[in-house]
Each structure stands twice: as C-alpha cells, then as structure tokens.
Write a protein that holds these residues in place. Structure first.
Motif, PDB file in Angstrom:
ATOM      1  N   VAL A  72      41.430  42.727  35.775  1.00  9.69           N
ATOM      2  CA  VAL A  72      42.660  42.218  36.370  1.00  9.69           C
ATOM      3  C   VAL A  72      43.761  42.126  35.311  1.00  9.69           C
ATOM      4  O   VAL A  72      43.562  41.564  34.240  1.00  9.69           O
ATOM      5  N   ASN A  73      44.939  42.648  35.631  1.00  7.39           N
ATOM      6  CA  ASN A  73      46.092  42.579  34.735  1.00  7.39           C
ATOM      7  C   ASN A  73      47.199  41.689  35.282  1.00  7.39           C
ATOM      8  O   ASN A  73      48.236  41.546  34.650  1.00  7.39           O
ATOM      9  N   GLY A  74      47.012  41.118  36.438  1.00  7.11           N
ATOM     10  CA  GLY A  74      48.004  40.223  37.012  1.00  7.11           C
ATOM     11  C   GLY A  74      47.610  39.856  38.425  1.00  7.11           C
ATOM     12  O   GLY A  74      46.900  40.605  39.099  1.00  7.11           O
ATOM     13  N   SER A  75      48.040  38.667  38.876  1.00  4.77           N
ATOM     14  CA  SER A  75      47.767  38.248  40.249  1.00  4.77           C
ATOM     15  C   SER A  75      48.817  37.245  40.681  1.00  4.77           C
ATOM     16  O   SER A  75      49.496  36.643  39.850  1.00  4.77           O
ATOM     17  N   ALA A  76      48.957  37.067  41.998  1.00  4.75           N
ATOM     18  CA  ALA A  76      49.918  36.104  42.542  1.00  4.75           C
ATOM     19  C   ALA A  76      49.450  35.671  43.919  1.00  4.75           C
ATOM     20  O   ALA A  76      48.942  36.490  44.701  1.00  4.75           O
ATOM     21  N   LEU A  77      49.622  34.383  44.225  1.00 10.74           N
ATOM     22  CA  LEU A  77      49.300  33.830  45.535  1.00 10.74           C
ATOM     23  C   LEU A  77      50.587  33.626  46.309  1.00 10.74           C
ATOM     24  O   LEU A  77      51.566  33.091  45.769  1.00 10.74           O
ATOM     25  N   SER A  78      50.618  34.043  47.563  1.00 11.52           N
ATOM     26  CA  SER A  78      51.826  33.904  48.376  1.00 11.52           C
ATOM     27  C   SER A  78      52.135  32.420  48.610  1.00 11.52           C
ATOM     28  O   SER A  78      51.242  31.573  48.572  1.00 11.52           O
ATOM     29  N   PRO A  79      53.410  32.073  48.845  1.00 12.46           N
ATOM     30  CA  PRO A  79      53.788  30.662  49.006  1.00 12.46           C
ATOM     31  C   PRO A  79      53.035  29.935  50.109  1.00 12.46           C
ATOM     32  O   PRO A  79      52.809  28.726  50.005  1.00 12.46           O
ATOM     33  N   ASP A  80      52.643  30.652  51.172  1.00 14.16           N
ATOM     34  CA  ASP A  80      51.894  29.999  52.251  1.00 14.16           C
ATOM     35  C   ASP A  80      50.400  29.912  51.953  1.00 14.16           C
ATOM     36  O   ASP A  80      49.630  29.379  52.756  1.00 14.16           O
ATOM     37  N   GLY A  81      49.979  30.435  50.804  1.00 19.41           N
ATOM     38  CA  GLY A  81      48.582  30.356  50.408  1.00 19.41           C
ATOM     39  C   GLY A  81      47.663  31.301  51.133  1.00 19.41           C
ATOM     40  O   GLY A  81      46.438  31.182  51.022  1.00 19.41           O
ATOM     41  N   ARG A  82      48.214  32.271  51.839  1.00 17.27           N
ATOM     42  CA  ARG A  82      47.375  33.149  52.654  1.00 17.27           C
ATOM     43  C   ARG A  82      46.964  34.425  51.933  1.00 17.27           C
ATOM     44  O   ARG A  82      45.820  34.875  52.062  1.00 17.27           O
ATOM     45  N   LEU A  83      47.879  35.029  51.168  1.00 17.16           N
ATOM     46  CA  LEU A  83      47.616  36.324  50.570  1.00 17.16           C
ATOM     47  C   LEU A  83      47.518  36.232  49.053  1.00 17.16           C
ATOM     48  O   LEU A  83      48.364  35.605  48.407  1.00 17.16           O
ATOM     49  N   LEU A  84      46.501  36.853  48.495  1.00 17.62           N
ATOM     50  CA  LEU A  84      46.356  36.977  47.048  1.00 17.62           C
ATOM     51  C   LEU A  84      46.512  38.443  46.685  1.00 17.62           C
ATOM     52  O   LEU A  84      45.782  39.296  47.194  1.00 17.62           O
ATOM     53  N   LEU A  85      47.484  38.722  45.810  1.00 15.30           N
ATOM     54  CA  LEU A  85      47.684  40.097  45.356  1.00 15.30           C
ATOM     55  C   LEU A  85      47.112  40.231  43.955  1.00 15.30           C
ATOM     56  O   LEU A  85      47.407  39.433  43.075  1.00 15.30           O
ATOM     57  N   MET A  86      46.276  41.250  43.771  1.00 13.50           N
ATOM     58  CA  MET A  86      45.624  41.494  42.485  1.00 13.50           C
ATOM     59  C   MET A  86      46.090  42.838  41.935  1.00 13.50           C
ATOM     60  O   MET A  86      46.146  43.835  42.660  1.00 13.50           O
ATOM     61  N   GLY A  87      46.449  42.850  40.644  1.00 14.08           N
ATOM     62  CA  GLY A  87      46.768  44.096  39.966  1.00 14.08           C
ATOM     63  C   GLY A  87      45.665  44.428  38.988  1.00 14.08           C
ATOM     64  O   GLY A  87      45.255  43.595  38.187  1.00 14.08           O
ATOM     65  N   TYR A  88      45.151  45.665  39.060  1.00 11.75           N
ATOM     66  CA  TYR A  88      44.022  46.057  38.222  1.00 11.75           C
ATOM     67  C   TYR A  88      44.480  47.009  37.121  1.00 11.75           C
ATOM     68  O   TYR A  88      45.482  47.712  37.257  1.00 11.75           O
ATOM     69  N   ALA A  89      43.726  47.015  36.018  1.00 11.89           N
ATOM     70  CA  ALA A  89      44.078  47.813  34.854  1.00 11.89           C
ATOM     71  C   ALA A  89      44.287  49.268  35.249  1.00 11.89           C
ATOM     72  O   ALA A  89      43.516  49.836  36.028  1.00 11.89           O
ATOM     73  N   GLU A  90      45.324  49.855  34.704  1.00 11.70           N
ATOM     74  CA  GLU A  90      45.665  51.241  35.022  1.00 11.70           C
ATOM     75  C   GLU A  90      44.693  52.186  34.333  1.00 11.70           C
ATOM     76  O   GLU A  90      44.500  52.108  33.114  1.00 11.70           O
ATOM     77  N   PRO A  91      44.074  53.089  35.084  1.00 10.62           N
ATOM     78  CA  PRO A  91      43.200  54.081  34.442  1.00 10.62           C
ATOM     79  C   PRO A  91      44.020  54.986  33.531  1.00 10.62           C
ATOM     80  O   PRO A  91      45.223  55.147  33.719  1.00 10.62           O
ATOM     81  N   ALA A  92      43.375  55.564  32.518  1.00  9.02           N
ATOM     82  CA  ALA A  92      44.081  56.458  31.598  1.00  9.02           C
ATOM     83  C   ALA A  92      44.712  57.605  32.373  1.00  9.02           C
ATOM     84  O   ALA A  92      44.036  58.371  33.051  1.00  9.02           O
ATOM     85  N   GLY A  93      46.045  57.689  32.308  1.00 11.02           N
ATOM     86  CA  GLY A  93      46.761  58.761  32.988  1.00 11.02           C
ATOM     87  C   GLY A  93      46.879  58.583  34.485  1.00 11.02           C
ATOM     88  O   GLY A  93      47.381  59.459  35.187  1.00 11.02           O
ATOM     89  N   GLY A  94      46.427  57.445  35.012  1.00 14.90           N
ATOM     90  CA  GLY A  94      46.452  57.233  36.452  1.00 14.90           C
ATOM     91  C   GLY A  94      47.547  56.298  36.897  1.00 14.90           C
ATOM     92  O   GLY A  94      48.447  55.934  36.144  1.00 14.90           O
ATOM     93  N   GLU A  95      47.486  55.871  38.156  1.00 11.91           N
ATOM     94  CA  GLU A  95      48.477  54.981  38.723  1.00 11.91           C
ATOM     95  C   GLU A  95      47.999  53.535  38.639  1.00 11.91           C
ATOM     96  O   GLU A  95      46.839  53.260  38.346  1.00 11.91           O
ATOM     97  N   GLY A  96      48.940  52.614  38.919  1.00 13.99           N
ATOM     98  CA  GLY A  96      48.554  51.223  39.012  1.00 13.99           C
ATOM     99  C   GLY A  96      47.805  50.977  40.309  1.00 13.99           C
ATOM    100  O   GLY A  96      48.195  51.478  41.367  1.00 13.99           O
ATOM    101  N   ASN A  97      46.732  50.224  40.241  1.00 14.45           N
ATOM    102  CA  ASN A  97      45.916  49.936  41.413  1.00 14.45           C
ATOM    103  C   ASN A  97      46.073  48.475  41.820  1.00 14.45           C
ATOM    104  O   ASN A  97      46.073  47.588  40.964  1.00 14.45           O
ATOM    105  N   TYR A  98      46.176  48.236  43.134  1.00 19.42           N
ATOM    106  CA  TYR A  98      46.443  46.892  43.646  1.00 19.42           C
ATOM    107  C   TYR A  98      45.579  46.625  44.874  1.00 19.42           C
ATOM    108  O   TYR A  98      45.156  47.542  45.573  1.00 19.42           O
ATOM    109  N   ALA A  99      45.345  45.325  45.097  1.00 21.23           N
ATOM    110  CA  ALA A  99      44.613  44.918  46.301  1.00 21.23           C
ATOM    111  C   ALA A  99      45.221  43.631  46.830  1.00 21.23           C
ATOM    112  O   ALA A  99      45.654  42.774  46.052  1.00 21.23           O
ATOM    113  N   ILE A 100      45.277  43.513  48.153  1.00 19.18           N
ATOM    114  CA  ILE A 100      45.740  42.291  48.804  1.00 19.18           C
ATOM    115  C   ILE A 100      44.587  41.735  49.629  1.00 19.18           C
ATOM    116  O   ILE A 100      44.003  42.446  50.455  1.00 19.18           O
TER     117      ILE A 100
END
Length: 323
Positions: free
Chosen positions: A228-256
């Motif tokens: 994990v390289n970053g995360s944030a919880l929505s103000p209503d506490g419902r959604l957690l967004l996770m940012g995952y380490a970027e693979p070499a030469g790849g794109e940023g990966n995220y999950a909600i």
C-alpha cells in the motif's frame, strides 16, 4: 449556514513537502486546484490534520521533532505555535473535541505516545506514555473521544502487527487491549463516523475491519493484498480507497472497498497513469485529491470507476495531505 470548510469563497487543501520544510495551500474551488500560498513549517513535515472548524492546521515535523500549529483564518496563514516533542514523531491525531493532539514517537522500542493540550492559552505537552513495540504510523480517535486506536502493537513473540487501543478519558493514555491482525506492517487506521468500526490498512497488503465498540476490539473481516502506498476513508465512512505500489513500468493500481458491509467483499479495481501517493477525500466525498510525484491529481468519485478530472503540477514529494 456557512460551510466551515469554506472561507471567503475558498476551500483549501493542504499538503506537506517532505524535502521543502513547508506546506502548500491549494484553493480547490476553481476548475483546477490553484496554489494560494506556502507556509514555512519545521523540518521534514509529513502527516497533517485540521480541526473541525478548519481554523487550525497541525503539522507533524519528523525532522525537527515538533508540531507546528497554523492559524488558517488569516491571509498569511503563519505558524502561531510550535510544540517540541523531544522525540521523532511518526503519526498524529486530533480528538473530535479539538482539545488534544496525540502523537506517536519512536522508535517504538523506546518510544511514547505524547498528548498536547490545546485548551490553555498556549498549546503544551501534558503527558508522555512509554510504549514498546513497532513504529506506530497510524492513530485515530472515534467521535466520542474516549479511545485512541493505534496501528502497530507490542513487539513480543505472539502479537507483532496489530491494533492497540488506549483509554484516553484520563490525563494520560492507558492501554486497554491489543488485537492481532492478519497482515504485516500496519500503516493507517481510521474510525468511521459512528465509531462502530476501526479500519486498518497495511503496507504489506490487506485491510482489517474491527468492531471498535467491543473490548477488546474484535476482528470482523480482512481482505486485499499488495504493498500500500496510500489510502483514504470517505467522509461518510463507507468507502476505503487503497493505492498500491506501481509495478516497474506499469500503471498505478487502486481498489475501492465498501467498508460499511461486513464481511468485506471484492473491491472495485481500476488503474491510472498516476502512481499512488498521499490522498484525501473532499468533504462531500465527490472528489479524491492525491499527490503523485509532482502532480496534484483530482479523481471524480461520482464516476464508475473513478476518472481523473484534472491534474496540476506541484512541488513534491508530499508527506501528507488533508482538507
């Protein structure tokens, strides 16, 4: 009724410069966020928080072992007080009543949780509770201000990466319980607005959701993987967004993940050309702001999956971000 997050028609976003000893102030009320000022703070500023009325900004300076307090109601937005900690800080949390700041200091094999009292004429360090264990990188206080949740835990043979809970109703934090998690290297911890769930994310992957009202807290669900390289919880506490380490030469990966539903199910996964970094939601939850290298990226959270609404060049890298 005046929106407390808006002053003079502006809504401000703050992010710290780890190598610049300063905090940038961005006006997000425009089509694109625009920098309005830079605040000089301590050395190597990282995590930062604002109070409920958005009149104060608290900046954790890891390099100078201090907390800078900024008055955000003035045009200059200058530091009005600095509290020395005499120890390297790793995480900061403000109680919902705006009366105390909690700071974890380390390394934790000879570290402490320090309490700064904000009720006096001048902010002052009031207590320091010895703590042994891992570096505590995440702190959170629920709405009732009775407990402090700490991402980390005592270093012993049975519980290593965990969630610790302290009673903060007295003059100094008192350890209530430590609950073992299912992942390694706890990095962030959040408490939802009702105080029912404590949500911990881990640098080595995974999300643990605990029953925050139970004593000790009970692990309810775990899901996810990846660094994990970053995360944030929505103000209503419902959604957690996770940012995952970027693979070499790849794109940023995220999950909600929908953390209002227990057990957690499969998240919504998406990619972006921007690598994950420090992130925070807008007060209404419709935008996510993230500093990716030297770009402040705005995601439109009303889209499915979220789409980049705009991006502006900024001075990075960022240590922390908040609204």
């Amino acid at each position: 009724m005046t929106n407390p997050e808006k002053r003079n028609g502006q809504q401000y976003l703050y992010f710290s410069h780890k190598t610049g000893d300063s905090v940038s102030v961005m006006d997000t009320g425009k089509d694109k966020p625009k920098e309005v000022t830079t605040i000089k703070v301590g050395v190597q500023p990282e995590q930062l928080v604002t109070n409920r009325s958005k009149t104060r900004l608290y900046v954790m300076n890891r390099g100078s072992d201090s907390i800078s307090i900024v008055d955000t109601t003035t045009v200059a937005m200058e530091v009005i007080a600095t509290v020395a900690l005499a120890a390297e800080p790793w995480a900061i949390a403000l109680d919902p009543e705006d009366t105390r700041i909690f700071v974890s200091c380390g390394p934790m094999d000879a570290g402490s949780i320090k309490v700064i009292d904000l009720t006096g004429t001048k902010p002052a360090l009031r207590s320091s509770t010895p703590v042994g264990g891992l570096l505590f990188r995440g702190l959170a206080v629920p709405p009732d201000s009775k407990r402090l949740f700490v991402a980390g835990g005592p270093k012993d043979d049975t519980i290593n990466d965990s969630l610790s809970v302290y009673d903060i109703t007295g003059s100094a934090p008192v350890l209530i319980a430590t609950v073992e998690g299912q992942n390694e290297s706890p990095e962030f911890v959040y408490v939802n607005p009702t105080g029912s769930f404590a949500i911990a994310s881990f640098r080595q992957g995974g999300i643990n959701v605990f029953d925050a009202a139970a004593t000790p807290p009970v692990l309810l669900s775990t899901v996810g993987s990846g660094e994990v390289n970053g995360s944030a919880l929505s103000p209503d506490g419902r959604l957690l967004l996770m940012g995952y380490a970027e693979p070499a030469g790849g794109e940023g990966n995220y999950a909600i993940y929908d953390v209002s539903a227990i057990p957690l199910g499969t998240g919504l996964f998406f990619t972006s050309t921007y690598a994950p970094g420090p992130m925070t939601f807008s007060p209404d939850g419709t935008r996510l702001y993230m500093v990716s290298g030297s770009e402040l990226v705005t995601f439109d959270m009303t889209m499915h999956p979220p789409q980049v609404a705009n991006h502006v060049t900024v001075a990075g890298p960022a240590g922390g971000i908040t609204i």
